[in-house]
Design a protein around this motif. Structure first.
Motif, PDB file in Angstrom:
ATOM      1  N   SER A 191      35.483  31.489  33.174  1.00 29.27           N
ATOM      2  CA  SER A 191      35.140  32.855  33.542  1.00 29.27           C
ATOM      3  C   SER A 191      35.375  33.143  35.010  1.00 29.27           C
ATOM      4  N   GLY A 192      35.360  34.425  35.225  1.00 37.95           N
ATOM      5  CA  GLY A 192      35.597  35.039  36.450  1.00 37.95           C
ATOM      6  C   GLY A 192      34.645  34.348  37.470  1.00 37.95           C
ATOM      7  N   ALA A 193      33.483  34.558  37.279  1.00 34.72           N
ATOM      8  CA  ALA A 193      32.333  33.837  37.861  1.00 34.72           C
ATOM      9  C   ALA A 193      32.591  32.632  38.477  1.00 34.72           C
ATOM     10  N   TYR A 215      31.318  43.253  43.456  1.00 33.24           N
ATOM     11  CA  TYR A 215      30.906  42.298  42.029  1.00 33.24           C
ATOM     12  C   TYR A 215      31.673  41.223  42.020  1.00 33.24           C
ATOM     13  N   HIS A 216      30.921  39.846  41.724  1.00 31.52           N
ATOM     14  CA  HIS A 216      31.563  38.870  41.469  1.00 31.52           C
ATOM     15  C   HIS A 216      31.114  37.860  40.513  1.00 31.52           C
ATOM     16  N   ARG A 233      27.815  36.928  37.437  1.00 32.50           N
ATOM     17  CA  ARG A 233      26.363  36.720  37.027  1.00 32.50           C
ATOM     18  C   ARG A 233      25.956  35.422  37.081  1.00 32.50           C
ATOM     19  N   GLU A 251      37.026  41.897  46.682  1.00 31.12           N
ATOM     20  CA  GLU A 251      37.990  42.403  45.873  1.00 31.12           C
ATOM     21  C   GLU A 251      38.970  43.315  46.539  1.00 31.12           C
ATOM     22  N   GLU A 255      33.552  46.802  39.402  1.00 32.01           N
ATOM     23  CA  GLU A 255      32.417  47.357  38.999  1.00 32.01           C
ATOM     24  C   GLU A 255      31.723  48.269  39.886  1.00 32.01           C
ATOM     25  N   ASP A 304      39.040  38.101  45.115  1.00 35.90           N
ATOM     26  CA  ASP A 304      38.627  38.187  44.025  1.00 35.90           C
ATOM     27  C   ASP A 304      39.400  39.216  42.976  1.00 35.90           C
ATOM     28  N   GLN A 329      39.713  41.279  38.258  1.00 30.37           N
ATOM     29  CA  GLN A 329      39.851  42.703  37.567  1.00 30.37           C
ATOM     30  C   GLN A 329      41.245  43.396  38.033  1.00 30.37           C
ATOM     31  N   LYS A 341      40.149  37.218  33.561  1.00 30.10           N
ATOM     32  CA  LYS A 341      40.199  38.703  32.528  1.00 30.10           C
ATOM     33  C   LYS A 341      41.862  38.658  32.032  1.00 30.10           C
TER      34      LYS A 341
END
Ligand code: PLZ
Length: 464
Positions: free
Chosen positions: A132-134, A160-161, A163, A233, A238, A266, A269, A295
């Motif tokens: 996952s991205g996280a 946003y990076h 959860r 990013e 987000e 990052d 996205q 993604k």
């Protein structure tokens, strides 16, 4: 399976509304969902999808919706793209998992070779794959700390990076992401973002002034020698599709280079052709030390990566990185199919052309409707920021109203932004021209409808 039951690019490329949105069968599934799925998982548009491909999603009630979301910038190549499906089918019949750390397979290596070829910079690179991205961002921080022997991490307003606990610490926004989930990891320092629309002295000097503030804050408050990495990013997702003021990224990259700070992009996205370049850093000629991707990498299958300078990546001790599923063979096969699709179909150029169609249409809306404060983006990652007319006060209510009007009319759109006042558009890069046009017409109708509701009779055409 008969052709018309299949998803993917052969689905009829049309908008078709047969019921209200959501229709009765979606409503039934929603009731089941309420009894089985945790409430913390929110849903933007409650239609249950059965097939998707090209520029459309088909739901259980037979409605065909135009997709301006791509599952949050994931299906850049479109849903069930041919090479993705073919590669996955073949791989899934051969082996589904061995764990690359136990007994390896070629697909993992092939994806890392492609990442070395495609990510910015011609230095020697290595990659590690995750789910996952996280996870990718979290591993980029681990690698940066191991490589530098330093601890501090610099992040930005509106970031946003992810959860997970560490990436929540990196993420800026409290509600809904961070609220009630602390305590968060230490040694994370938040800096001002070069947000042109909201920069106090205006957009022109934003990049330069914001960079100067960041550099001063690092020098005075942290000490560059204590900073492991700066994570950013290249266009915020987000947080509101914030395209940083010109010069901000190159100035920060220079500063990092001269102080041994790892510059982490990052690109979760923005990556994989989304912005009209393979990676958004390229728009300002920035070469990051490490790049986090996810993604769009695998056409819808879960895969993520950290790619970067060989000496940084290889500074981690043997066994220090990994995970059971990271670089799963089916996901790797999908990634090779997605990359092939982007190249064969020229989707970098397609993303650029989508931006060239969308931005002028949205700027025309800005002329007509004073709720539009800003129109911005690159390629197929574009957004409008909504404000109370004549001010910069965010208007999240009108944003929701507009999103709902689009949904009811069969167009999937998403919102974002620290203030919840950004309507964002992320069409698949294979979106046919006629559906791009129709989707934009729906957005235009939504604005006209909301304006009429707010000031009946007066309607729109403020400047006409
Ligand atoms: N970095 C830049 O955009 C994911 C989040 C959706 P994961 N963005 C969508 C939600 O509400 O959870 C994202 C991102 C950037 C990291 C991530 C995290 O990627 O694959 O969701 O973990």
């Amino acid at each position: 399976m008969t052709e018309h039951r299949r998803g993917g690019p052969s689905l009829p490329q049309e908008r078709r509304l047969q019921t209200a949105i959501p229709g009765p069968r979606s409503q039934e599934l929603l009731a089941r969902r309420d009894a089985a799925v945790a409430r913390g998982i929110a849903i933007t548009l409650p239609v249950f999808v059965t097939r998707a491909g090209g520029g459309v999603l088909v739901d259980v009630d037979g409605n065909s919706l135009i997709d301006f979301g791509s599952g949050i910038a994931v299906v850049n190549v479109g849903n069930s793209a041919e090479h993705v499906v073919a590669n996955v089918r073949e791989q899934v019949g051969e082996l589904t998992h061995t764990c690359f750390m136990i007994t390896p397979y070629e697909g993992y290596v092939a994806v890392c070779e492609q990442l070395a070829r495609l990510t910015p910079g011609d230095h020697e690179k290595r990659s590690a794959l995750f789910n996952s991205g996280a996870e990718a961002v979290e591993n980029a921080v681990k690698i940066s700390r191991a490589a530098t022997g330093r601890q501090a991490v610099v992040v930005f307003d509106h970031a946003y990076h992810g959860r997970t606990n560490l990436t929540l610490a990196l993420t800026a926004k409290n509600m809904p992401y961070k609220h009630s989930f602390g305590p968060f990891a230490p040694e994370i320092y938040r800096m001002p973002m070069a947000y042109p629309f909201r920069w106090p002295t205006g957009p022109e000097r934003c990049g330069e002034e914001a960079a100067a503030e960041v550099v001063t804050a690092i020098d005075k408050q942290l000490g560059a020698e204590n900073v492991a990495c700066l994570v950013i990013e290249p266009i915020q997702g987000e947080g509101g599709f914030v395209v940083p003021g010109e010069g901000f990224l190159p100035r920060l990259a220079d500063y990092c280079r001269s102080h041994g700070i790892v510059f982490v992009a990052d690109e979760v996205q923005t990556g994989f052709a989304r912005t009209g370049a393979w990676f958004a850093c390229e728009h300002e000629g920035v070469v990051p030390d490490l790049v986090a991707t996810a993604k769009g990498i695998a056409g819808g299958l879960p895969l993520a990566a950290v790619t970067g300078r060989a000496e940084l990546m290889d500074s981690v001790h043997v066994g220090g990185l990994g995970g059971t599923f990271g670089g799963n063979p089916v996901a790797c096969a999908a990634a090779l199919g997605a990359i092939r699709t982007i190249e064969e179909q020229g989707l970098v150029g397609a993303a650029r052309r989508i931006g060239e169609v969308m931005l002028p249409r949205l700027r025309a809306l800005q002329q007509r409707f004073p709720v539009v404060g800003d129109v911005r983006g690159r390629g197929a990652m574009v957004a409008v920021e909504l404000v109370e007319p004549g001010t910069k006060t965010p208007d999240p209510a009108v944003t929701q109203q507009l999103a709902k009007a689009c949904h009811a009319d069969g167009l999937v759109v998403l919102t974002c932004g620290t203030y919840g006042n950004v309507l964002r558009f992320l069409p698949p890069l294979v979106m046919p021209d006629h559906l791009l046009d129709e989707g934009l017409a729906i957005v235009e109708r939504a604005f006209a409808g909301v304006a009429e509701e707010r000031a009946p009779g007066l309607a729109v055409e403020a400047t006409a």
